[in-house]
Every structure is written in C-alpha cells, then in structure tokens.
Design an enzyme around this catalytic site. Structure first.
Site, PDB file in Angstrom:
ATOM      1  N   SER A   1      46.230  42.899  44.786  1.00 40.15           N
ATOM      2  CA  SER A   1      44.980  43.211  44.092  1.00 40.15           C
ATOM      3  C   SER A   1      44.726  42.310  42.887  1.00 40.15           C
ATOM      4  O   SER A   1      44.500  42.776  41.774  1.00 40.15           O
ATOM      5  CB  SER A   1      44.993  44.677  43.680  1.00 40.15           C
ATOM      6  OG  SER A   1      45.240  45.472  44.813  1.00 40.15           O
TER       7      SER A   1
ATOM      8  N   ARG B   1      44.228  33.689  39.596  1.00 41.82           N
ATOM      9  CA  ARG B   1      44.644  34.080  38.242  1.00 41.82           C
ATOM     10  C   ARG B   1      45.239  35.476  38.307  1.00 41.82           C
ATOM     11  O   ARG B   1      44.969  36.248  39.226  1.00 41.82           O
ATOM     12  CB  ARG B   1      43.470  34.048  37.261  1.00 41.82           C
ATOM     13  CG  ARG B   1      42.362  35.051  37.558  1.00 41.82           C
ATOM     14  CD  ARG B   1      41.216  34.979  36.557  1.00 41.82           C
ATOM     15  NE  ARG B   1      40.145  35.898  36.912  1.00 41.82           N
ATOM     16  CZ  ARG B   1      39.146  35.604  37.737  1.00 41.82           C
ATOM     17  NH1 ARG B   1      39.099  34.401  38.287  1.00 41.82           N
ATOM     18  NH2 ARG B   1      38.212  36.497  38.011  1.00 41.82           N
TER      19      ARG B   1
ATOM     20  N   ASP C   1      42.918  45.350  47.649  1.00 39.87           N
ATOM     21  CA  ASP C   1      42.894  46.814  47.753  1.00 39.87           C
ATOM     22  C   ASP C   1      41.502  47.345  48.080  1.00 39.87           C
ATOM     23  O   ASP C   1      41.365  48.358  48.753  1.00 39.87           O
ATOM     24  CB  ASP C   1      43.440  47.484  46.484  1.00 39.87           C
ATOM     25  CG  ASP C   1      42.773  47.015  45.199  1.00 39.87           C
ATOM     26  OD1 ASP C   1      41.900  46.127  45.262  1.00 39.87           O
ATOM     27  OD2 ASP C   1      43.132  47.538  44.131  1.00 39.87           O
TER      28      ASP C   1
END
Length: 531
Positions: free
Chosen positions: A156, A171, A209
């Site tokens: 996620s 990132r 997710d």
C-alpha cells in the site's frame, strides 16, 4: 464563556462549505484527467494491469500478504465460488527500526520470515512437503509449480506498476523511509527473500490495498454488477476504480488483457491537490505538514486519514492549553470543576507528545451522548493522563474532534463523487436502475460514528450527484479486502499464466538446444534429457 467562544472559533476554521466541496470535485476530476494523460501529476492514476473485477464464482486456495502500514498480515484464502470465502491469517507489528532500515533486504527478509512461520503453523503439510518447482519444461521458468502457493502481495505504497506482479517503488508514505528500496521492484525484493528460505510460494500479483478492496467488494457484493470503486479510509487513504481503457492516454508497458475494454486504476489520491488550490489549510494543518516525514506531499491524506486526524486534534488542543486567555484543562480551584476536583495534565500525557493522541479517542468523543460526557472524560484519564477533566473541557474536546472528523468525511465525499461522476454511471441509461457499488475499508468508515452518514450528507449537495444520485450510490464495507482481494488478483495472474501460449518458449528452447548440448529437443510438455 471564553472557552466556549474560542471553541466555536476553532470549529468554524474546520468548516468546509458546500461551495468548497463542489470546487474540490471539479478540481479532482481535472487532476484525474491529467493523470490519465501523463506521468508526474498530483494524482498518479497508476494502471494496475487488472482489467476486470470478479463476479463471486471464483474458486481456489491462495495466499496473500498485506503491508499496509504499521502491521504485516499473512493470509490464506479459500474462495468457495459462491461469493463466500474462508480466511486464515496472522498479523504482526512492523518493528519501528525496520520502517527506517538502511537496506530493503532487512525489511523484506522480516516479511519472508513471517510467511515461513505462517506456513509452518497453518499449512504444515505443504511446508514439509516443500515441493518447490519440480524440474520440467512445462513452463518457461523450467519448473512445474502446481504445488506452489500463488501469493497476492498487497503493497500500500506508491509504485510504478509495469506488470501484474512487477512494480517499482516510487516513494514511501505512512512513516516508512528506506531510500535503498526506491526504484526497485518490490515483488522481486520479496521473492528473493522467499527463495532464500526455500518456501513453496510465488509472488503472483502486486496489489494496492484499494484494488484489493475493489476486488473483494465485487466478489462479495449483492447484485449483478461489480463495484466501481474501492476506497480506504483508515491509517491512510486511497482509491482504485474501473476506468475505460479508451480514456487511458499515457503509454503502457507490459502485457494485459485488452478484451474487457477496462483497466483498474490506482489513483494514489492521497496526493490530490498538493498545490493546495482547493484543500483547506488551517494553521494546524501547516504545523502538522512541517513536522511530517514528507512535507509538501500527501496533502489530501493529511486531512482525511486516521494517521493524521489525531495529530491535528492534538495540535489544536495544545494551543488551547497554552492560551492564557482560556481556561482549558485547568481550574482556578475545585469549585470551578463539576467533579469538585482540579484538572491535572500529567507530564507524560500524549497531548504533549508529537503523535501522542490516538485518533481512536475521537470515535469515543463522537459516540458519547451521556449527560455529563462521563465516557469521554474517563477516556481522557485512561489514555491521555488528563485527570479530573471538567465537563466544559470535555465539551470543547468533543466539538473540536467532531469538526476535524466532519471535514475529513466531506473531503472523503469529494473523492467518491468525482470517481462516480468519472464512470458516467449516474447518466448511463443502461444502468439507470442499478446501484453504483462502492467498497470501503478502514477504521474511519468502520468505527467512527456517522462517518458514512456525513459522506452521504455531502454527496447530496454535489452537482451532478444530488439527492437522487446519492440514493443510488451504495457504500458497503469490504472486510478483509486486502486479503481476499489480493487472493483474487493472484487467481487472475494464475489464469493469465495458464493462458500464455508456450509456442514461443519452445521455439526459443530449440534454438538454444545446440549451445546447451541437449541430446534431444523436447516436444511440448516433454522432459528434456541432457548429455
């Protein structure tokens, strides 16, 4: 009276008006379109290589792992083919030092070890048998792996996905910061550590997710149409939705199924409006951003997700405590406190500690309708070490916490409405009688009282949705979305493998036969013999 007036002034600063909401929806749609055309935009609009949603008839036993925040979950999911499933799972906290580890290997080795422990505990037979890719040429890898668990990896964090089980980390968010992992394929990082432990597991699918929530809701939802949006409103926030392939203008690398005409898009909407052109920006939002691990980005998430709401509230309360003109959490004497005591804030109170106020107490405040707010006051004592808080203190706490949460719900409605409008479902005559299904997961929508009600209240005032449109939008909880959803995408990936034509592989194998000194060149499905 001074406290009451100051509280009203603070609450007003968190008001996000109907006009603000509608401007934000327009800007959200504009940034969505921008993200479909090119990379490097606020809304990343990442293609997931998942080109359809399930219908509830899928069957099989699959594994899933979920790195969604501060916890790591390992699951096995039996899909029963009738919109139901059986789930077995374990959950462990990620050690804080691994969230900022020097190398990616340290974190992913820990994750692989948890998979090993899960298999030993819950699937001992497969673990002991350990039949890992028996040598054969029935697959391009050179192994037969029907005995290997297909695993969906719910990851996620923003990734640049380049295949159904390939994605490079863009990132970190949610407090993670491991620079060594940036730009690397997270599936490969996990597979390397799994292989070091000789586990019968193949990372078959990379799943955000929200994509998992979308898939899980589609599998379990009533009705003949799948969900159009999967959304998370928990520690973080994000959304994934079904987009028309024709609207996806930026170039796509890798293989995917074009026959459906659709592509599931991971919006990465936590970074919506990093420019702050339409998002609210109070002094406390500014203060929170400055002290966060990622200043200047994830600006939408910092106003909506559970990870940040408690800290916004703490910063407000701390200013109130320090305000010499307001009597908040302090008493002149016991006569000014309805509990006939004096309020004391312990030195180790979470109110003095950055990130020391858990968002969960906001749910307690919202749910407490007792005459003296005694439930909330007891919670202030037990969790924040604020002793003998007065009724006026609790009232101020409840009002400010409610304002922070209401703003978050209205901002959540902005994203939901924009996605629904983007799909065109509200104006499509072919689906006029069908509900528009939205799957949601996360602690805010699940546990914060009336959060969904506040979303619906906001949807009704949005142009293009209105009261009638809001009635058609069905927001339903997708429990264990990151588990069953990841399993469903692992199933999709396994089917893609089965449908891959091996002809090109065998032609390549024959071409290489001479240099490898094979005594016989195998036909499809035969085992190769060597000198």
């Amino acid at each position: 009276m001074a406290l009451e007036a100051e509280t009203k002034s603070i609450v007003a600063k968190f008001d996000y008006t109907d006009d603000d909401v509608n401007k934000a929806v327009d800007e959200f749609l504009r940034q969505m379109g921008e993200g479909l055309e090119k990379d490097g935009t606020s809304l990343s609009q990442i293609p997931t290589y998942v080109t359809g949603v399930p219908n509830g008839t899928e069957k099989g036993l699959y594994m899933a792992v979920d790195l969604g925040g501060t916890n790591f979950r390992v699951c096995s999911i039996q899909l029963n083919g009738d919109s139901t499933f059986n789930l077995t799972y374990t959950k462990v906290a990620i050690p804080k030092e691994l969230m900022v580890a020097k190398t990616a290997e340290e974190l992913f080795a820990f994750l692989a070890k948890q998979i090993e422990l899960f298999l030993k505990t819950h699937h001992e037979e497969q673990f002991v048998a350990h039949i890992r890719r028996r040598m054969t040429v029935s697959s391009p890898d050179g192994f037969r792996d029907e005995n290997v668990f297909r695993l969906g990896f719910t990851f996620s964090f923003p990734v640049q996905q380049i295949g159904i089980n390939k994605g490079n980390l863009i990132r970190w968010t949610k407090g993670f910061d491991i620079p060594d992992a940036i730009g690397k394929d997270v599936c490969a990082l996990l597979q390397i550590e799994i292989d070091k432990l000789h586990l019968p597991v193949k990372v078959a699918a990379l799943v955000n997710d929200t994509v998992g929530t979308l898939m899980a809701r589609s599998y379990t939802a009533p009705g003949k149409t799948g969900a159009v949006l999967g959304a998370i409103f928990g520690t973080g926030t994000n959304g994934a939705y079904v987009e028309k392939l024709a609207n996806l203008k930026k170039p796509l690398t890798g293989e995917y199924d074009k026959s459906t005409g659709d592509m599931v898009i991971n919006t990465e909407w936590g970074s919506f409006d990093n420019q702050l052109s339409v998002l609210p920006n109070t002094p406390w939002d500014i203060a929170l951003d400055k002290t966060s691990v990622n200043p200047g980005i994830q600006m939408y998430e910092k106003r909506v997700s559970g990870m940040f709401l408690g800290e916004i509230l703490r910063l407000v309360l701390l200013d109130l405590v320090k305000n010499p003109n307001v009597s908040f959490l302090r008493d002149d004497n016991s006569n000014s406190n309805d509990w006939k005591s004096t309020t004391t804030i312990a030195q180790n109170s979470g109110i003095y500690t950055p990130w020391g106020l858990d968002t969960a107490i906001m749910s307690v405040a919202a749910a407490d309708n007792t005459p003296e707010l005694s439930t909330l006051r007891q919670e202030l004592e037990s969790t924040l070490n604020i002793y003998s808080p007065a009724y006026d203190d609790a009232q101020a706490f409840k009002a400010i916490a409610g304002a922070v949460a209401r703003r978050a719900a209205r901002l959540a409605a902005v994203a939901i409405a924009a996605i629904v409008l983007q799909t065109g479902k509200l104006t499509d005559p072919a689906s006029a009688d069908e509900p528009i299904d939205v799957g949601v997961d996360g602690s805010l929508v699940e546990h914060y009282p009336y959060f969904r009600d506040m979303i619906y209240e906001t949807l009704r005032i949005i142009k293009g949705v209105g009261g009638e449109g809001a009635k058609r939008i069905r927001i339903g909880i997708a429990k264990d979305g990151s588990g069953v959803g990841a399993a469903l995408i692992a199933l999709v990936a396994a089917n893609m493998e089965k449908n891959t034509t091996p002809a090109d592989y065998f032609a390549e194998l024959r071409f290489q036969a001479i240099s490898h000194h094979l005594t016989t060149v195998p036909e499809d499905g035969e085992t190769a013999a060597t000198d």
